[in-house]
Write a protein that holds these residues in place. Structure first.
Motif, PDB file in Angstrom:
ATOM      1  N   LEU A 170      24.353  17.025 -47.798  1.00  0.00           N
ATOM      2  CA  LEU A 170      24.861  15.760 -48.317  1.00  0.00           C
ATOM      3  C   LEU A 170      25.076  15.877 -49.813  1.00  0.00           C
ATOM      4  O   LEU A 170      24.284  16.506 -50.517  1.00  0.00           O
ATOM      5  CB  LEU A 170      23.861  14.620 -48.078  1.00  0.00           C
ATOM      6  N   GLU A 171      26.148  15.264 -50.286  1.00  0.00           N
ATOM      7  CA  GLU A 171      26.348  15.022 -51.708  1.00  0.00           C
ATOM      8  C   GLU A 171      26.505  13.519 -51.845  1.00  0.00           C
ATOM      9  O   GLU A 171      27.411  12.929 -51.253  1.00  0.00           O
ATOM     10  CB  GLU A 171      27.594  15.740 -52.234  1.00  0.00           C
TER      11      GLU A 171
ATOM     12  N   LEU B 101      31.107  15.356 -30.516  1.00  0.00           N
ATOM     13  CA  LEU B 101      31.772  16.038 -31.623  1.00  0.00           C
ATOM     14  C   LEU B 101      30.937  16.027 -32.903  1.00  0.00           C
ATOM     15  O   LEU B 101      30.303  15.026 -33.228  1.00  0.00           O
ATOM     16  CB  LEU B 101      33.112  15.363 -31.920  1.00  0.00           C
ATOM     17  N   VAL B 102      31.003  17.137 -33.610  1.00  0.00           N
ATOM     18  CA  VAL B 102      30.368  17.227 -34.915  1.00  0.00           C
ATOM     19  C   VAL B 102      31.000  16.205 -35.863  1.00  0.00           C
ATOM     20  O   VAL B 102      30.330  15.618 -36.712  1.00  0.00           O
ATOM     21  CB  VAL B 102      30.484  18.671 -35.457  1.00  0.00           C
TER      22      VAL B 102
ATOM     23  N   VAL C 240      29.544  14.540 -46.515  1.00  0.00           N
ATOM     24  CA  VAL C 240      28.663  14.974 -45.434  1.00  0.00           C
ATOM     25  C   VAL C 240      29.248  16.241 -44.822  1.00  0.00           C
ATOM     26  O   VAL C 240      30.415  16.270 -44.449  1.00  0.00           O
ATOM     27  CB  VAL C 240      28.543  13.889 -44.329  1.00  0.00           C
ATOM     28  N   ARG C 241      28.411  17.273 -44.733  1.00  0.00           N
ATOM     29  CA  ARG C 241      28.812  18.513 -44.057  1.00  0.00           C
ATOM     30  C   ARG C 241      27.820  18.748 -42.922  1.00  0.00           C
ATOM     31  O   ARG C 241      26.611  18.814 -43.154  1.00  0.00           O
ATOM     32  CB  ARG C 241      28.789  19.698 -45.003  1.00  0.00           C
ATOM     33  N   VAL C 242      28.331  18.853 -41.703  1.00  0.00           N
ATOM     34  CA  VAL C 242      27.500  19.142 -40.539  1.00  0.00           C
ATOM     35  C   VAL C 242      27.930  20.512 -40.019  1.00  0.00           C
ATOM     36  O   VAL C 242      29.098  20.720 -39.701  1.00  0.00           O
ATOM     37  CB  VAL C 242      27.650  18.073 -39.438  1.00  0.00           C
TER      38      VAL C 242
ATOM     39  N   GLU D  88      33.340  18.716 -42.697  1.00  0.00           N
ATOM     40  CA  GLU D  88      32.988  18.116 -43.977  1.00  0.00           C
ATOM     41  C   GLU D  88      33.873  16.897 -44.185  1.00  0.00           C
ATOM     42  O   GLU D  88      35.103  17.003 -44.065  1.00  0.00           O
ATOM     43  CB  GLU D  88      33.180  19.134 -45.102  1.00  0.00           C
ATOM     44  N   ILE D  89      33.244  15.759 -44.460  1.00  0.00           N
ATOM     45  CA  ILE D  89      33.998  14.537 -44.726  1.00  0.00           C
ATOM     46  C   ILE D  89      33.490  13.916 -46.012  1.00  0.00           C
ATOM     47  O   ILE D  89      32.335  14.112 -46.405  1.00  0.00           O
ATOM     48  CB  ILE D  89      33.891  13.511 -43.569  1.00  0.00           C
ATOM     49  N   LYS D  90      34.351  13.175 -46.668  1.00  0.00           N
ATOM     50  CA  LYS D  90      33.977  12.442 -47.882  1.00  0.00           C
ATOM     51  C   LYS D  90      34.406  10.998 -47.690  1.00  0.00           C
ATOM     52  O   LYS D  90      35.563  10.737 -47.360  1.00  0.00           O
ATOM     53  CB  LYS D  90      34.651  13.055 -49.101  1.00  0.00           C
TER      54      LYS D  90
END
Length: 124
Positions: A32-33, A71-72, A95-97, A114-116
């Motif tokens: 997480l960022e 789904l991831v 978030v990166r899974v 990875e989503i922001k």
């Protein structure tokens, strides 16, 4: 913008498109960022002026270990929404899974999503 980083948190979850993944489970890593102004906490040295790292970890653990998704991408979206909804100080989150050793043909070390997301996008 300032950020707090959570690196390679490891969890055991039952996510995936295949029955075996939902039965046997597997490791997932989450990074997480979390973006927001940290200057108040930096000057006050007071936990109430920031986010509690243990609470963020527990929220992430609850989603990955106690919920089920195929789904991831869905895990990442749920984490982003839940953290943004729970912590009003946060302006934006990445978030990166990562799913190590995915059960797909070929040799892969891992796959990741990875989503922001920002507060405006999460609520609108």
């Amino acid at each position: 913008m300032d950020k707090i980083l959570f690196n390679k948190m490891e969890f055991w979850g039952y996510h995936g498109a295949f029955k075996e993944e939902n039965t046997l489970g597997q490791r997932f890593y989450v990074d997480l960022e979390i973006y927001f102004d940290l200057s108040k906490a930096g000057h006050s040295d007071n936990l109430k002026d920031t986010v509690n790292y243990a609470d963020i970890y527990k929220t992430t653990q609850q989603v990955v270990e106690n919920e089920k998704y195929e789904l991831v991408e869905a895990i990442a979206e749920r984490l982003a929404a839940k953290i943004l909804d729970s912590y009003l100080l946060i302006d934006e989150i990445l978030v990166r899974v990562t799913k190590p050793d995915p059960p797909i043909p070929g040799h892969y070390q891992s796959v990741a999503v990875e989503i922001k997301r920002s507060r405006e996008r999460a609520n609108g």
